[in-house]
Design a protein around this motif. Structure first.
Motif, PDB file in Angstrom:
ATOM      1  N   PHE A 121      -7.601 -14.738  41.896  1.00  0.00           N
ATOM      2  CA  PHE A 121      -6.459 -13.828  42.074  1.00  0.00           C
ATOM      3  C   PHE A 121      -5.893 -13.370  40.739  1.00  0.00           C
ATOM      4  CE2 PHE A 121      -4.705 -18.104  41.989  1.00  0.00           C
ATOM      5  CZ  PHE A 121      -3.556 -17.995  41.220  1.00  0.00           C
ATOM      6  N   ASP A 137      -9.356 -10.380  41.979  1.00  0.00           N
ATOM      7  CA  ASP A 137      -9.498 -10.039  43.391  1.00  0.00           C
ATOM      8  C   ASP A 137     -10.958 -10.081  43.844  1.00  0.00           C
ATOM      9  OD1 ASP A 137      -8.590  -9.285  45.949  1.00  0.00           O
ATOM     10  OD2 ASP A 137      -8.824  -7.153  45.507  1.00  0.00           O
ATOM     11  N   PHE A 190      -3.227  -8.850  41.959  1.00  0.00           N
ATOM     12  CA  PHE A 190      -2.653  -9.726  42.971  1.00  0.00           C
ATOM     13  C   PHE A 190      -1.137  -9.549  43.003  1.00  0.00           C
ATOM     14  CE2 PHE A 190      -0.340 -13.728  43.600  1.00  0.00           C
ATOM     15  CZ  PHE A 190      -0.729 -14.057  44.894  1.00  0.00           C
TER      16      PHE A 190
END
Length: 385
Positions: A121, A137, A190
């Protein structure tokens, strides 16, 4: 269909209260575990077959719409025919899953103490690699059932490739075109956790993020992952991607003028004796724009003779199903959407894409890939009494 039952997506939903369920299995459904979704509370389903008692535990699993549905992981069947399951209200066993958050922007999922995957993330950058390739991601590593890494990150031949990821080579914002596939211009960021839940059969991760042009968010992204408990054959990882333009429409497409790649992609680790198998059989060479419902990549990923792999399944309700695929023996599976056509993300109209990853031991045949797809795309008929 019995009163109180209806179809929801790919699942047969059963009215509550649930007392008895008959499941009709075809030969193509055998040999793989599969999740059955029902209305009502989660408990335990019990079936008797040839003097043996089968048990399927349930779990109330969070969905993207905020609702919870009772899902039962039915064990792999050995014979076609009708299974009769009866509902038993019981306390579930402890979850085998556990999330572990690492300080470098990584969230790891364990099952029974063994690694399953890592969700990156936070921005990641390999030492010695240019700053332009910093990215977030995506899943890497993704492990097989025995803890061997299946995916690659920052491979020398394509530094922008990154485990299990979703990105497009041509994304328009205003009059300009950007290439987040190659980590250029637009980057993933994120924002928040929507869910981190574990239960006896499934771990659920929900993530809110965005595609950013500098500090401006141009696309809202929601990612949902449902990771099911593994058996001796394989493990299900279901993925739902929801994409929505923040303000102005955002057109996107695959790599033009002729390749079309882009979207949901799995980049495999270095291996030997690789085999790409589709419903048409083993590919003798790479495939480009081959329309398929699924494809599998299996190989030796470690020094011993153990074979393992992963298949990607294109959801029958995805646009343009069956998708055209990019299949590369250096280690890529990519069901292309929207390929060479433009698709436009709009505000207030989320685009949802669904895929299943089937991680398995052995090659495509030993891993029962065709059966695993069949039980998802054309599930067994179910009747409630």
């Amino acid at each position: 269909m019995a009163q109180g039952t209806w179809m929801l997506g790919m699942f047969l939903v059963l009215g509550s209260p649930l007392r008895r369920v008959e499941v009709s299995l075809k030969p193509e459904h055998l040999g793989v575990a599969w999740p059955l979704t029902v209305e009502g509370e989660a408990g335990c389903l019990v079936a008797e077959t040839k003097g043996l008692r089968l048990v399927a535990w349930g779990q109330e699993v969070l969905q993207p719409d905020g609702r919870r549905r009772a899902i039962y992981l039915l064990p792999a069947a050995k014979e076609a025919g009708v299974q009769v399951w009866r509902f038993v209200k019981a306390s579930p066993p402890p979850s085998p899953f556990r999330f572990v958050r690492h300080p470098d922007g990584r969230l790891e999922l364990l099952e029974g103490g063994k690694p399953v995957w890592v969700y990156n993330f936070g921005p990641q950058l390999k030492e010695g690699v240019a700053q332009q390739y910093r990215r977030a991601d995506y899943l890497h590593p993704l492990y097989d059932l025995d803890g061997t890494v299946l995916t690659d990150d920052f491979p020398k031949d394509h530094l922008h490739h990154r485990g299990l990821f979703w990105a497009w080579p041509e994304v328009k914002v205003g009059e300009s075109t950007y290439d987040p596939w190659a980590c250029q211009g637009i980057h993933h960021r994120f924002e928040d956790w929507l869910a981190q839940e574990v239960g006896p059969i499934c771990a659920v991760l929900g993530v809110q993020g965005g595609w950013y042009l500098g500090e401006r968010r141009v696309v809202r992204e929601r990612v949902w992952l449902w990771t099911y408990r593994a058996d001796e054959v394989g493990r299900i990882l279901d993925v739902a991607l929801s994409l929505e333009a923040e303000d102005e429409p955002v057109p996107l497409r695959g790599r033009s003028p002729d390749k079309g790649y882009g979207g949901f992609t799995l980049r495999f680790a270095p291996c030997r004796d690789a085999s790409i198998v589709t419903p048409q059989g083993r590919l003798a060479q790479d495939g480009v724009h081959v329309r398929l419902p699924w494809a599998d990549f299996s190989a030796h990923f470690r020094a011993d003779e153990a074979f393992s792999g992963a298949a990607l399944f294109d959801h029958p309700q995805n646009p343009h199903h069956p998708a055209p695929w990019l299949l590369r023996y250096y280690g890529v599976l990519n069901p292309e959407w929207p390929a060479l056509e433009w698709a436009t993300l709009e505000r207030g109209k989320p685009m949802t894409l669904r895929y299943r990853v089937w991680i398995h031991r052995g090659d495509a045949q030993a891993g029962r890939v065709a059966n695993a797809f069949a039980v998802w795309a054309d599930p067994p008929s179910v009747r409630e009494e």
